[in-house]
Structure formats: structure tokens, C-alpha cells
Design an enzyme around this catalytic site. Structure first.
Site, PDB file in Angstrom:
ATOM      1  N   ARG A  76      74.090  -0.491  38.831  1.00 28.77           N
ATOM      2  CA  ARG A  76      74.917  -0.975  39.933  1.00 28.77           C
ATOM      3  C   ARG A  76      74.066  -1.887  40.983  1.00 28.77           C
ATOM      4  NH1 ARG A  76      78.446   0.526  36.759  1.00 28.77           N
ATOM      5  NH2 ARG A  76      80.100   2.199  37.147  1.00 28.77           N
ATOM      6  N   LYS A 111      80.565   0.568  42.687  1.00 31.85           N
ATOM      7  CA  LYS A 111      81.769   1.305  41.827  1.00 31.85           C
ATOM      8  C   LYS A 111      81.116   2.616  41.474  1.00 31.85           C
ATOM      9  CE  LYS A 111      83.958   0.657  37.376  1.00 31.85           C
ATOM     10  NZ  LYS A 111      84.074  -0.005  36.148  1.00 31.85           N
TER      11      LYS A 111
END
Length: 125
Positions: A76, A111
């Protein structure tokens, strides 16, 4: 995409710095290729540190793989990062000391993680 792992051994004092140096080397290489070829190439580098689960999987073809929140968070950091930059988590930032110029990027929506404070390595390459 390329994923690298560092610090799997018992002595991990310099692992964040080694990963930063690898990231800087990769950014330099891509920038040199882009200067030569002029294709608008750019690379994002994301770094996180923490525990992982590792093992060999497969029945006919064996593959060594890593799993866990640390792997997902590193991924991420790359995907929410900026082209030509190294983005790191708070955990990495805390271990860097004064070895690199670092700018607080701020809170980034990640996320599966919510909002994380991230930092950009601003050392020239």
C-alpha cells in the site's frame, strides 16, 4: 512491480537504511533510463517494516513466499506513493534517525488500514 525483503536475519539494525538505499538506487536507475529514452518512466517505492509469515508452498513447483499485514502495508505504501519518491510508514520513519532528509507527507487513506501518517524520503538521487 518488484517486491524485496530485508531483515530476515537476526541482526536487523540497519535494515531500514539498506532498503532506503536500494530504493534510491532503483530510482536513480529508472531516472537514468528515462533521461536516455525519454519515455516518461517513473517508479514508486513503498517501505514498511514488521513481522511476516514466510514459508514454502507448492507440491510440484516450490515457491518461497511471505504473507501478512507487513507485506500488505508495504504494498500500500507503493500504490499510494508518488512517482519518483520513496514513501515510508511511521515505523520506518522512527528507525531512520538523521541519515536521510525526510518530509512528513501527512495522512494518507490506505485500503484496509484506514488513515496512516506517511513520510517521503527527500534525499536527492
Amino acid at each position: 512491480a518488484y517486491m524485496a525483503v530485508s531483515g530476515m536475519g537476526p541482526d536487523d539494525r540497519e535494515q531500514p537504511q539498506q532498503m532506503i538505499e536500494m530504493g534510491l538506487d532503483m530510482l536513480r536507475a529508472v531516472a537514468a533510463i528515462d533521461r536516455r529514452e525519454g519515455q516518461g518512466l517513473a517508479l514508486r517505492v513503498g517501505i514498511h517494516m514488521g513481522p511476516v509469515v514466510a514459508g514454502v508452498i507448492g507440491k510440484k513447483k516450490f515457491i518461497y513466499d511471505l504473507w501478512g499485514d507487513t507485506v500488505n502495508t508495504a504494498s500500500r505504501m507503493e500504490s499510494t506513493g508518488l512517482p519518483g519518491k520513496i514513501q515510508v510508514t511511521e515505523a520506518v520513519y522512527q528507525r531512520l534517525g538523521d541519515n536521510y532528509a525526510v518530509a512528513r507527507r501527512g495522512d494518507v487513506a490506505v485500503k484496509g488500514k484506514g488513515t496512516l501518517t506517511t513520510y517521503l524520503i527527500t534525499s536527492d538521487f
